[in-house]
Design a protein around this motif. Sequence first.
Motif, mmCIF file in Angstrom:
data_model
loop_
_atom_site.group_PDB
_atom_site.id
_atom_site.type_symbol
_atom_site.label_atom_id
_atom_site.label_comp_id
_atom_site.label_asym_id
_atom_site.label_seq_id
_atom_site.Cartn_x
_atom_site.Cartn_y
_atom_site.Cartn_z
ATOM 1 N N ARG A 61 0.835 -1.209 0.000
ATOM 2 C CA ARG A 61 0.000 0.000 0.000
ATOM 3 C C ARG A 61 0.865 1.253 0.000
ATOM 4 N N ALA A 78 -5.251 -17.516 -5.578
ATOM 5 C CA ALA A 78 -5.206 -17.006 -6.943
ATOM 6 C C ALA A 78 -4.400 -17.910 -7.860
ATOM 7 N N ALA A 104 -4.110 -15.406 0.000
ATOM 8 C CA ALA A 104 -4.672 -14.949 -1.271
ATOM 9 C C ALA A 104 -3.798 -15.366 -2.448
ATOM 10 N N THR A 105 -2.491 -15.414 -2.237
ATOM 11 C CA THR A 105 -1.570 -15.807 -3.310
ATOM 12 C C THR A 105 -1.810 -17.249 -3.749
ATOM 13 N N THR A 162 -1.631 -17.100 -13.198
ATOM 14 C CA THR A 162 -1.658 -15.640 -13.166
ATOM 15 C C THR A 162 -0.247 -15.084 -13.170
ATOM 16 N N LEU A 201 -0.552 -11.695 -7.595
ATOM 17 C CA LEU A 201 -1.639 -10.782 -7.239
ATOM 18 C C LEU A 201 -1.539 -9.422 -7.908
ATOM 19 N N ASP A 221 -1.714 -3.833 -6.706
ATOM 20 C CA ASP A 221 -2.984 -3.291 -6.203
ATOM 21 C C ASP A 221 -3.735 -4.308 -5.350
ATOM 22 N N ARG A 222 -3.863 -5.535 -5.842
ATOM 23 C CA ARG A 222 -4.574 -6.551 -5.071
ATOM 24 C C ARG A 222 -3.782 -6.957 -3.838
ATOM 25 N N LEU A 223 -2.468 -7.028 -3.974
ATOM 26 C CA LEU A 223 -1.641 -7.351 -2.817
ATOM 27 C C LEU A 223 -1.838 -6.319 -1.713
ATOM 28 N N PRO A 282 -2.175 -11.857 2.669
ATOM 29 C CA PRO A 282 -1.656 -11.887 1.299
ATOM 30 C C PRO A 282 -1.157 -13.244 0.821
ATOM 31 N N ALA A 341 -4.447 -4.684 -1.036
ATOM 32 C CA ALA A 341 -5.794 -4.742 -0.451
ATOM 33 C C ALA A 341 -6.026 -5.975 0.402
ATOM 34 N N GLU A 342 -5.122 -6.940 0.388
ATOM 35 C CA GLU A 342 -5.345 -8.207 1.085
ATOM 36 C C GLU A 342 -4.951 -8.118 2.557
#
Length: 441
Positions: free
Chosen positions: A34, A254, A250-251, A164, A236, A239-241, A247, A243-244
């Motif tokens: 961020r 995804a 989420a990795t 991805t 990610l 940007d998505r990283l 993380p 927001a998590e």
Amino acid sequence: MTLVRRLGTTDAVLVGLGAMLGAGVFAALAPAARAAGGWLLAGLAVAAVVAGCNAMSSARLAALYPESGGTYVYGRRRLGPFWGYLAGWAFVVGKTASCAAMALTFASYAFPGWERPAAVAAVAALTALNWRGVHKSALATRVIVAVVLAVLAAVVVAGLSGPTRFDLAPTGPFHLSGVLQAAGLLFFAFAGYARIATLGEEVRDPARTIPRAIGVALGGTLVVYALVAATALTVLGPDRLAAETAPLAATVTAAGAGWLVPVVRVGAAVAALGSLLALILGVSRTTFAMARDRHLPGFLAATHPRFHVPHRAEAAVGLVVAVLAATVDLRGAIGFSSFGVLLYYAVANAAALTLPGRSRTRVVGVLGFVGCLVLAATLPRASVFAGLVVLGIGAALYLVTRSRAADAGPGSPAAPAAPAAGSRAQQPPDERPDGDQPGGQ
């Protein structure tokens, strides 16, 4: 009041890895992203440079002063009693807050909804483990480090084999303040190598073991963090990283490996426990050293007759951490801890600058000193303000205890204890009071 030298190089490296491969790698990537966006790896590089300078300065000092207490000892010997005390105070209060943060991180992964009681229970259990002896703590750290490395390796493999892909080349504008803020956040995850130096009286052949262990632990941690951060970015995107909240979970999701999410949660909980174990170990040793010099209550300087550990200091630290874990906010604890730790390392670099040496070592000390102050300035204002207030309280306590010791006289219990004959706490015979050493270059 002496400790037993039981730890070899491997044990010391694992203590450092257990502290550095803690919850930071599972949680710090998102706020760092961020702050820096696509320039996350640049922030990681800045944090690594500052940590490397700090590590080299600490290693030089630890080889010369193989005592419990770390920068508290180095600052006192090289800069004077007040600066050593201030470094020790910053370390104890900052890392005590960090202990609470790690306990809460463990509980949030392992027992969601029951964070505070679970955090208090974890602190009590690990304090009891440390009480049984530093060697047993090192054995537990071996298991924890192995589990965490296996989980992080699974995240990297799953992420790099997934469908991805984002470009690792930085995109978007470069903001120096954002990169420095990301470096400050990521430095929190690097700071665990100080645990090695604080165990100076429990390491075999410290002049050789401590510098080697610090270098190996820091280098290994940098490689792991770089691989994990690059994987998260490629899977990610920045940007998505950013927001998590989780993380790494989420990795793997995804990347099409959602079955790994429970494994990642277990790894995060185990990593936080490993970091908490090493933190309690290091804070209690600095508390022990400060109590031995009468900067903290003298009863904390006792060692257990059977296990040869500073059991009273460990119990006191565990009690304070348990209270904090039951009351404080996680984000506030991390920010406050970072401020204290960066000032602690600033004193270490300043102390290293007083050692005779080549121009290269002086450049390292200057970079480390300036880097610590700059990163501390990037922290949230609330953290900086709280840190300055607590440092002011510590300075006031120092003046009060020093005044009482002067009034009581050298033979009184309030006066600082003199080292026993033959003690390792004595000044090295080849060191002069003005900091110059015979034969120094």
